[in-house]
Write an enzyme that holds these catalytic residues in place. Structure first.
Site, short mmCIF file in Angstrom:
data_model
loop_
_atom_site.label_atom_id
_atom_site.label_comp_id
_atom_site.label_asym_id
_atom_site.label_seq_id
_atom_site.Cartn_x
_atom_site.Cartn_y
_atom_site.Cartn_z
N GLU A 18 0.66 -1.21 -0.02
CA GLU A 18 0.41 -0.21 0.23
C GLU A 18 0.84 1.47 0.17
OE1 GLU A 18 -3.46 0.28 3.21
OE2 GLU A 18 -1.56 2.07 3.32
N THR A 49 -4.15 4.70 -1.01
CA THR A 49 -4.90 5.03 -0.12
C THR A 49 -5.80 6.26 -0.16
OG1 THR A 49 -3.19 6.75 1.14
CG2 THR A 49 -3.51 4.56 2.20
N ALA A 61 -8.60 39.33 8.28
CA ALA A 61 -7.99 41.09 8.12
C ALA A 61 -9.31 41.55 9.25
CB ALA A 61 -8.21 42.02 7.22
N ALA A 144 -19.03 1.44 6.33
CA ALA A 144 -18.65 1.11 5.43
C ALA A 144 -19.29 -0.45 4.06
CB ALA A 144 -17.08 0.34 5.45
N TYR A 179 -10.48 -6.32 11.79
CA TYR A 179 -9.32 -6.07 13.30
C TYR A 179 -9.05 -7.16 13.14
CZ TYR A 179 -10.94 -1.46 10.95
OH TYR A 179 -10.90 -0.39 9.96
N LYS A 199 -20.56 -6.76 6.11
CA LYS A 199 -19.43 -5.73 4.72
C LYS A 199 -19.69 -6.94 3.91
CE LYS A 199 -16.30 -3.61 7.78
NZ LYS A 199 -15.32 -2.98 7.91
#
Ligand code: FAD
Length: 317
Positions: A18, A49, A61, A144, A179, A199
């Site tokens: 990646e 990515t 200003a 996702a 994960y 997913k």
């Protein structure tokens, strides 16, 4: 070709990696030259990515501050085209929910399909540093799994605001994140695995994991995923540690544990050069064990720096 087809046809473990788009204002040629040595290991695909907007405060200003969205790393679509053109490999752009409307996503997918991209990694993305938690774009996706649904919908000819007519069917192969040490927001690993299942049910075809340094955690994760009946390829994500600061930063940023024996070695390192040698050696041993376990691909997070990954791959492939 699709990532899943590469995996199906492969007779041995594949090598993939990646990269990050360069910061705004920097040239692409340094990045392409930097990763060129990795082509020796014949990666069938390279991930690129995506980065959502961040915010800066512009002082006017009259003293008032204006919140302005800026993208530090634009160009994922263009970099995919450049990689495919230069190295004749497939590019896998990451697509995010965060910061993008469904329409922007649809347009990006149309462009990607036009340039010959066949795979995308569908992700939620994180909150910008200036925000405490993830807030979806008002016309975008929250999770996702919803983004996977949109991409798979286009594969069936379903476009936004065009519900009645079947349009041109794209044919994207969709990857998602997994994960082994659980996503940091999930209340438990089992909860997170159920969301991973969502997913897959939405149409994901393969999983790429967050980096990990303890193979036992990956093996346990794969076992649980398989017990749930999910049989799509699971690609482990790996990163050789190269600096002293990563010992603190990687666990903090990616919510992972460093195993005790790795930590014991790292604590003896006096400088970055020592850390890099140990980090490379650890990644080599991790990679060899994963190859023996039968993973389809070893996927390296290079952070666009090829030298450590090159040394690991030289020993493993
Ligand atoms: P999701 O799968 O949507 O999950 C996010 C959280 O919500 C999890 O805690 C999950 O358990 C929970 N959840 C999911 N669905 C539901 C639901 N229906 N109800 C309740 N809770 C739910 N980030 C970038 O910005 N750019 C990148 O290019 C990028 N590439 C990555 C590549 C890989 C391989 C990995 C592992 C991560 C990458 N990330 C990237 C980081 C990623 O965006 C973050 O980890 C993000 O916090 C989660 O993304 P996800 O796709 O896993 O989210």
């Amino acid at each position: 070709m699709k990532v899943t087809e590469y995996i199906k046809k492969a007779e041995k473990t594949l090598f993939s990696f990646e990269i990050l788009p360069p910061l705004k204002g920097q040239s692409l040629s340094n990045l392409l030259e930097g990763i060129a040595p990795l082509m020796e290991f014949k990666p069938p695909f390279i991930d690129v990515t995506y980065h959502r907007e961040e915010y800066i405060y512009k002082k006017h200003a009259n003293g008032l501050l204006e919140k302005v969205a800026t993208r530090k790393r634009p160009g994922t679509v263009g970099i995919c085209a450049a990689i495919m053109n230069r190295f004749k490999v497939d590019a896998v752009p990451h697509l995010l929910c965060g910061g993008f409307s469904k329409e922007e996503t649809e347009n990006a997918l149309i462009d990607l399909y036009f340039i010959g991209v066949e795979n995308v990694l569908a992700l939620r993305g994180d909150a910008p540093k200036t925000e405490a938690s993830f807030v979806p774009h008002k016309d975008g996706h929250r999770y996702a799994s919803d983004l996977v649904g949109q991409i798979v919908g286009m594969n069936h000819g379903r476009y936004l605001n065009d519900e009645t007519e079947v349009g041109f069917r794209t044919d994207f192969c969709v990857g998602v994140a997994g994960y082994p040490e659980k996503h940091f927001e999930a209340p438990s690993l089992n909860f997170d695995l159920k969301k991973l299942q969502a997913k897959v049910d939405a149409g994901a075809s393969y999983i790429v994991t967050q980096m990990f340094f303890d193979n036992k955690k990956f093996f346990a994760f794969v076992e649980k995923v398989r017990e749930m009946g999910i049989d799509i390829p699971i690609i482990p994500g790996l990163k050789p540690i190269t600096t002293l600061s990563q010992i603190v930063n990687l666990p903090k940023i990616f919510y992972l544990d460093l195993p005790d024996d790795l930590l014991a070695g790292l604590e003896k390192c006096k400088n970055n050069a020592d850390v890099k040698e140990l980090g490379i050696e650890w990644a080599i041993q991790q990679s060899k064990e994963l190859v023996a376990y039968g993973v389809p691909t070893l996927h390296y997070y290079t952070m666009s720096r090829a030298d450590a990954t090159y040394r690991v791959a030289k020993e493993v492939f």
